[in-house]
Design a protein around this motif. Structure first.
Motif, PDB file in Angstrom:
ATOM      1  N   VAL A 154       0.802  -1.225   0.000  1.00 50.01           N
ATOM      2  CA  VAL A 154       0.000   0.000   0.000  1.00 50.01           C
ATOM      3  C   VAL A 154       0.837   1.278   0.000  1.00 50.01           C
ATOM      4  CG1 VAL A 154      -1.881  -1.158   1.203  1.00 50.01           C
ATOM      5  CG2 VAL A 154      -0.197   0.111   2.534  1.00 50.01           C
ATOM      6  N   LYS A 155       2.111   1.192   0.340  1.00 49.66           N
ATOM      7  CA  LYS A 155       2.884   2.417   0.559  1.00 49.66           C
ATOM      8  C   LYS A 155       3.024   3.252  -0.697  1.00 49.66           C
ATOM      9  CE  LYS A 155       6.887   4.277   2.917  1.00 49.66           C
ATOM     10  NZ  LYS A 155       7.984   4.008   3.851  1.00 49.66           N
ATOM     11  N   GLY A 156       3.337   2.586  -1.820  1.00 51.67           N
ATOM     12  CA  GLY A 156       3.526   3.350  -3.048  1.00 51.67           C
ATOM     13  C   GLY A 156       4.614   4.380  -2.862  1.00 51.67           C
ATOM     14  N   ASN A 157       4.327   5.636  -3.234  1.00 53.01           N
ATOM     15  CA  ASN A 157       5.321   6.698  -3.064  1.00 53.01           C
ATOM     16  C   ASN A 157       4.962   7.639  -1.917  1.00 53.01           C
ATOM     17  OD1 ASN A 157       3.115   7.866  -4.204  1.00 53.01           O
ATOM     18  ND2 ASN A 157       4.211   8.977  -5.817  1.00 53.01           N
ATOM     19  N   ALA A 158       4.119   7.135  -0.988  1.00 53.29           N
ATOM     20  CA  ALA A 158       3.768   7.933   0.186  1.00 53.29           C
ATOM     21  C   ALA A 158       4.913   7.881   1.191  1.00 53.29           C
ATOM     22  CB  ALA A 158       2.486   7.400   0.822  1.00 53.29           C
ATOM     23  N   ILE A 159       5.448   9.049   1.522  1.00 48.23           N
ATOM     24  CA  ILE A 159       6.592   9.108   2.443  1.00 48.23           C
ATOM     25  C   ILE A 159       6.051   9.275   3.857  1.00 48.23           C
ATOM     26  CG2 ILE A 159       8.792  10.251   2.935  1.00 48.23           C
ATOM     27  CD1 ILE A 159       8.736  11.307   0.064  1.00 48.23           C
ATOM     28  N   VAL A 160       5.601   8.163   4.428  1.00 49.36           N
ATOM     29  CA  VAL A 160       5.020   8.175   5.774  1.00 49.36           C
ATOM     30  C   VAL A 160       5.611   7.025   6.572  1.00 49.36           C
ATOM     31  CG1 VAL A 160       2.858   9.250   5.082  1.00 49.36           C
ATOM     32  CG2 VAL A 160       3.060   6.772   5.012  1.00 49.36           C
ATOM     33  N   PRO A 161       5.666   7.150   7.898  1.00 51.26           N
ATOM     34  CA  PRO A 161       6.189   6.059   8.729  1.00 51.26           C
ATOM     35  C   PRO A 161       5.312   4.814   8.632  1.00 51.26           C
ATOM     36  CG  PRO A 161       6.073   8.115   9.980  1.00 51.26           C
ATOM     37  CD  PRO A 161       5.326   8.335   8.707  1.00 51.26           C
ATOM     38  N   THR A 162       5.910   3.677   8.965  1.00 55.60           N
ATOM     39  CA  THR A 162       5.183   2.407   8.927  1.00 55.60           C
ATOM     40  C   THR A 162       3.960   2.438   9.827  1.00 55.60           C
ATOM     41  OG1 THR A 162       7.208   1.183   8.430  1.00 55.60           O
ATOM     42  CG2 THR A 162       5.396  -0.061   9.405  1.00 55.60           C
ATOM     43  N   TYR A 163       4.074   3.059  11.006  1.00 57.29           N
ATOM     44  CA  TYR A 163       2.943   3.013  11.930  1.00 57.29           C
ATOM     45  C   TYR A 163       1.718   3.751  11.382  1.00 57.29           C
ATOM     46  CZ  TYR A 163       4.278   7.702  13.700  1.00 57.29           C
ATOM     47  OH  TYR A 163       4.580   9.030  13.828  1.00 57.29           O
ATOM     48  N   VAL A 164       1.938   4.724  10.497  1.00 57.96           N
ATOM     49  CA  VAL A 164       0.800   5.409   9.865  1.00 57.96           C
ATOM     50  C   VAL A 164       0.075   4.457   8.924  1.00 57.96           C
ATOM     51  CG1 VAL A 164       0.136   7.285   8.315  1.00 57.96           C
ATOM     52  CG2 VAL A 164       1.862   7.679  10.085  1.00 57.96           C
ATOM     53  N   SER A 201      12.336   5.189  14.107  1.00 56.73           N
ATOM     54  CA  SER A 201      11.692   6.112  13.162  1.00 56.73           C
ATOM     55  C   SER A 201      10.349   5.594  12.659  1.00 56.73           C
ATOM     56  CB  SER A 201      12.614   6.366  11.959  1.00 56.73           C
ATOM     57  OG  SER A 201      12.834   5.161  11.236  1.00 56.73           O
ATOM     58  N   GLU A 202      10.188   4.267  12.611  1.00 58.96           N
ATOM     59  CA  GLU A 202       9.016   3.695  11.957  1.00 58.96           C
ATOM     60  C   GLU A 202       8.080   2.962  12.905  1.00 58.96           C
ATOM     61  OE1 GLU A 202       8.383   3.794   8.584  1.00 58.96           O
ATOM     62  OE2 GLU A 202      10.130   5.054   8.240  1.00 58.96           O
ATOM     63  N   PHE A 203       8.555   2.566  14.072  1.00 62.31           N
ATOM     64  CA  PHE A 203       7.820   1.587  14.869  1.00 62.31           C
ATOM     65  C   PHE A 203       6.714   2.175  15.729  1.00 62.31           C
ATOM     66  CE2 PHE A 203       7.334  -0.981  18.749  1.00 62.31           C
ATOM     67  CZ  PHE A 203       6.864  -2.152  18.169  1.00 62.31           C
ATOM     68  N   SER A 204       6.939   3.330  16.331  1.00 62.72           N
ATOM     69  CA  SER A 204       6.001   3.804  17.338  1.00 62.72           C
ATOM     70  C   SER A 204       5.744   5.300  17.217  1.00 62.72           C
ATOM     71  CB  SER A 204       6.554   3.516  18.744  1.00 62.72           C
ATOM     72  OG  SER A 204       5.763   4.137  19.734  1.00 62.72           O
ATOM     73  N   PRO A 205       4.498   5.728  17.449  1.00 66.54           N
ATOM     74  CA  PRO A 205       4.211   7.165  17.492  1.00 66.54           C
ATOM     75  C   PRO A 205       4.722   7.830  18.759  1.00 66.54           C
ATOM     76  CG  PRO A 205       2.220   5.907  17.962  1.00 66.54           C
ATOM     77  CD  PRO A 205       3.275   4.907  17.587  1.00 66.54           C
ATOM     78  N   HIS A 206       5.310   7.051  19.666  1.00 65.63           N
ATOM     79  CA  HIS A 206       5.814   7.602  20.926  1.00 65.63           C
ATOM     80  C   HIS A 206       7.330   7.777  20.921  1.00 65.63           C
ATOM     81  CE1 HIS A 206       1.805   7.092  22.356  1.00 65.63           C
ATOM     82  NE2 HIS A 206       1.864   5.776  22.313  1.00 65.63           N
ATOM     83  N   GLY A 207       7.954   7.534  19.784  1.00 64.53           N
ATOM     84  CA  GLY A 207       9.398   7.710  19.669  1.00 64.53           C
ATOM     85  C   GLY A 207       9.732   8.794  18.665  1.00 64.53           C
ATOM     86  N   GLN A 208      10.843   9.468  18.902  1.00 62.44           N
ATOM     87  CA  GLN A 208      11.264  10.544  18.012  1.00 62.44           C
ATOM     88  C   GLN A 208      12.725  10.331  17.645  1.00 62.44           C
ATOM     89  OE1 GLN A 208       9.334  12.760  16.745  1.00 62.44           O
ATOM     90  NE2 GLN A 208      10.718  14.187  15.787  1.00 62.44           N
ATOM     91  N   LEU A 209      12.998  10.228  16.347  1.00 61.82           N
ATOM     92  CA  LEU A 209      14.370  10.060  15.855  1.00 61.82           C
ATOM     93  C   LEU A 209      14.879  11.397  15.363  1.00 61.82           C
ATOM     94  CD1 LEU A 209      16.660   7.987  15.076  1.00 61.82           C
ATOM     95  CD2 LEU A 209      15.642   7.984  12.791  1.00 61.82           C
ATOM     96  N   ILE A 210      16.011  11.822  15.884  1.00 61.08           N
ATOM     97  CA  ILE A 210      16.604  13.079  15.443  1.00 61.08           C
ATOM     98  C   ILE A 210      18.051  12.835  15.066  1.00 61.08           C
ATOM     99  CG2 ILE A 210      15.076  14.516  16.854  1.00 61.08           C
ATOM    100  CD1 ILE A 210      17.290  14.783  18.895  1.00 61.08           C
ATOM    101  N   SER A 211      18.559  13.666  14.202  1.00 59.56           N
ATOM    102  CA  SER A 211      19.956  13.556  13.806  1.00 59.56           C
ATOM    103  C   SER A 211      20.835  13.999  14.960  1.00 59.56           C
ATOM    104  CB  SER A 211      20.229  14.423  12.571  1.00 59.56           C
ATOM    105  OG  SER A 211      21.622  14.508  12.326  1.00 59.56           O
ATOM    106  N   GLY A 212      21.907  13.240  15.175  1.00 60.28           N
ATOM    107  CA  GLY A 212      22.808  13.576  16.270  1.00 60.28           C
ATOM    108  C   GLY A 212      23.365  14.982  16.162  1.00 60.28           C
ATOM    109  N   GLY A 213      23.517  15.480  14.938  1.00 61.86           N
ATOM    110  CA  GLY A 213      24.060  16.816  14.739  1.00 61.86           C
ATOM    111  C   GLY A 213      23.059  17.929  14.958  1.00 61.86           C
ATOM    112  N   GLU A 214      21.762  17.571  15.096  1.00 68.84           N
ATOM    113  CA  GLU A 214      20.729  18.588  15.249  1.00 68.84           C
ATOM    114  C   GLU A 214      20.366  18.838  16.708  1.00 68.84           C
ATOM    115  OE1 GLU A 214      17.400  17.266  13.008  1.00 68.84           O
ATOM    116  OE2 GLU A 214      18.386  17.487  11.063  1.00 68.84           O
ATOM    117  N   VAL A 215      21.042  18.200  17.628  1.00 67.71           N
ATOM    118  CA  VAL A 215      20.674  18.288  19.037  1.00 67.71           C
ATOM    119  C   VAL A 215      21.112  19.626  19.621  1.00 67.71           C
ATOM    120  CG1 VAL A 215      20.829  17.181  21.279  1.00 67.71           C
ATOM    121  CG2 VAL A 215      20.985  15.814  19.210  1.00 67.71           C
TER     122      VAL A 215
END
Length: 690
Positions: free
Chosen positions: A25-35, A234-248
């Protein structure tokens, strides 16, 4: 449908989905797996194939109509204007406009800003104030001549997550599954085919979930590229947030002291730092100091006021070198930025997940079986954060009194997380507790052993646990077993301890680790000569080959009898062929050697089995090796051993099947070409004179 998949559907009907449907179903939709799984859970949470196909088409239609592609933002805006109202799936963030004393939303893909949001919506979903949240929203367009008022209005908004769960029902249904089955259920739920992983490898994958079930848990995973380190965050849970180490930054992570706005740790269960490694990277010293304080004390300062938070930290990054290189020249944290390559920071890590033991992700590793809908299991894991199971293992085992309080707390938290994942309602056996306890201790020991390399003021710690009867069991890491000649070395800056401690086994170069002395690991080598002994090889260890295990015992033999009931499938026949290759290398060119295999017929595919074995016979023609085989007629071929006419009997609890799955059809894979590059299953081998 497999028995496990049928069982999953029987006990968790409506809460599971076929995991391969996401790709459909994903096609070209750039959304996380949990969505996507949230939508699939609405329409495809069934084992009825017709309903699944109908549901797939429904989800595709919803995505086609309502998911906003950036390139089509103008078209969707026009549609909202013309119809007055339209439902969209987009990532939404909210901020307070102090000049108008109102909340305003930004729709990332739709490209609209200053969308009016009422206070009740913000109170119900405070995460919108921190970062973008995937939502299903009804957006209205009402033009007004007042330029200060945005024409965009949110009529309703719903973050994509399940409304409620029945935790008691979850625990009751768990009782219907054995521990092995439950591990496989969780593996399928995170998208992996459990058949492609060994037991230890499965547990390492599940360790990535501990930050979701354990408050204020700090874990690091460093390893090669392509092993899926960041996927779970990044994909598993709506309660987690992945950020780049350089953006902290301090305001983003903790608090903005200028306006008092709380950062990510105040709203998310897990904050994961992607691409954390990199010696060329720099970090703000103030940020590092606040992180160290938070990781140790679960608090940070908001001005002069201390504040607590429950977010767990996960640090993931790539290594530039392999394990023996790091052990020989530096340490297993060598890739951390200089500000984080600090003993005080590292000591606050509860566990080091050995990323080098995790295989690079291949297509056959993904499952087509059933697993929990991601937002359902995410809510279950979140519910478990309130529990504390850290002392449950003390029913059977106690930790060494020599272990420090910080080490003990780290082991307890890892243990608590693993027990929550596998035994949320209890019921664990002594053997199951021991398996998890070893992994928890090992994960902390890996941190502490490297700390002693980095900072010589750290004392040596004796990591063991004791059974109720008083028996002490020492814990060692896999890399300690595999590379003792480097593991026990100190850094060059400490020349007084530059060499490995002397151990009888290290000097003898024994082929593995005897049960009686697990701490005295040694190198696998075929040059040690043929000696009696019993050895245990840890799962995921590399550097093992038939040459190193058998060559010294095959030398000079003219007849070798192999008894193994599981020479049936292609990969098992290939194992037999690779043993023939070892014998070919060790025998003198002028010698004639007979190799006889006793096995058991494969009732489901006898013809194919015969073809494999006859092919080995043909391959040996003219090589000085005569290969013969027969089916066991006595019913005793359940034993697995090799007997030579030079007086050696080699007993193997797994027979020749000691290697984990590897890319057998990839001609450019070193694991395909060289046995030493394959990870092994746990196995035992005994050498006896007879």
């Amino acid at each position: 449908m497999s028995d496990l998949n049928a069982k999953i559907n029987e006990h968790f009907s409506g809460y599971v989905v076929r995991k391969d449907l996401v790709k459909a179903v994903k096609g070209n939709a750039i959304v996380p797996t949990y969505v996507l799984e949230y939508l699939l859970g609405q329409y495809c949470a069934t084992d009825d194939e017709a309903s699944i196909q109908t549901g797939i088409e429904t989800v595709k239609e919803i995505l086609r109509k309502h998911y906003v592609h950036r390139s089509e933002a103008g078209l969707v805006q026009s549609r909202i204007k013309e119809t007055g109202r339209y439902k969209v799936i987009d990532q939404v963030s909210v901020s307070l406009n102090e000049k108008t004393d109102s909340y305003e939303a930004v729709f990332d893909n739709l490209g609209i800003k200053k969308v009016s949001v009422d206070s009740l919506t913000v109170k119900a979903h405070p995460k919108l104030l921190v970062t973008g949240v995937w939502c299903i929203a009804d957006v209205q367009y009402e033009y007004t001549e007042d330029a200060r008022i945005s024409p965009w209005i949110i009529e309703s908004i719903k973050p994509i997550q399940i409304a409620r769960i029945d935790f008691d029902g979850y625990c009751e249904a768990r009782k219907a599954f054995s521990t092995d089955e439950w591990v496989d259920v969780l593996m399928q739920s995170i998208g992996y085919n459990p058949d492609a992983f060994g037991r230890r490898s499965k547990l390492l994958q599940l360790m990535r979930l501990i930050p979701y079930v354990e408050r204020n848990y700090n874990i690091i995973e460093l390893g090669p590229k392509g092993t899926g380190k960041s996927h779970i965050y990044s994909e598993f849970s709506p309660h987690g947030q992945l950020i780049s180490g350089g953006e902290v930054t301090v305001p983003k992570l903790f608090v903005n002291n200028s306006n008092g706005k709380i950062g990510l740790v105040g709203y998310w269960d897990v904050v994961a730092f992607d691409e954390f490694a990199g010696r060329e990277k720099t970090a703000n010293k103030a940020l590092v100091d606040i992180m160290k304080n938070y990781m140790a004390n679960k608090s940070f300062s908001r001005g002069i006021t201390p504040m607590g938070a429950e977010a767990s930290f996960a640090f993931v990054g790539n290594t530039a070198h392999n394990v023996p290189y790091m052990l020989k020249n530096s340490d297993l944290f060598e890739e951390l930025p200089p500000q984080f390559h600090d003993s005080a920071f590292i000591d606050r890590l509860h566990a080091y997940l050995p990323g080098w033991e995790v295989d690079v992700i291949r297509s056959e590793m993904f499952t087509s079986g059933y697993g929990f809908i991601v937002d359902y299991i995410a809510e279950i894991l979140r519910h478990l954060r309130a529990d504390d199971l850290s002392n449950r293992h003390e029913e059977f085992y106690t930790l060494s009194p020599k272990i420090s309080t910080r080490d003990r707390d780290a082991i307890h938290k890892t243990m608590s997380g693993l027990l929550k994942l596998l035994f949320p309602a209890g019921g664990q056996t002594e053997a199951e507790v021991e398996e998890l306890l070893k992994l928890a201790i090992e994960s902390r020991k890996r941190v502490k052993d490297q700390l002693r390399r980095i900072d010589s003021t750290y004392p040596e710690t004796d990591f063991y646990y004791a059974a109720k009867g008083g028996q002490r069991i020492q814990v060692v890491t896999v890399e300690e077993l595999e590379f003792p000649q480097f593991y026990y070395k100190r850094l060059p800056s400490d020349p007084s301890e530059a060499e490995s401690p002397s151990t009888p086994l290290a000097e003898e170069f024994s082929p593995a680790v005897p049960r009686s002395a697990p701490a005295a690991a040694a190198v696998v080598t075929s040059e040690r000569g043929a000696k009696e002994g019993h050895f245990v090889f840890a799962e995921n260890r590399k550097g093992v080959s038939y040459d190193k295990l058998f060559a010294a015992y095959m030398k000079g033999a003219t007849r070798i009898t192999v008894t193994d009931p599981y020479i049936r499938l292609f990969y098992q026949a290939r194992n037999m062929m690779e043993l023939i290759e070892t014998i070919t290398r060790v025998k003198e060119p002028e010698d004639q050697v007979t190799v006889h295999l006793i096995t058991v017929p494969d009732d489901g595919a006898v013809v194919k089995q015969r073809e494999f074995l006859d092919a080995i016979t043909s391959a040996c023609t003219g090589t000085g090796i005569e290969f013969t085989w027969t089916y066991d007629g006595t019913g005793t071929a359940h034993a697995r051993h090799i007997i030579t006419d030079t007086g050696w009997k080699i007993s193997l609890d797994r027979g020749l099947d000691i290697f984990q799955q590897y890319p057998m059809n990839d001609a450019f894979s070193l694991a395909n070409r060289l046995q030493e590059h394959r990870a092994v299953k746990q196995f035992e081998i005994t050498y006896l004179r007879h």
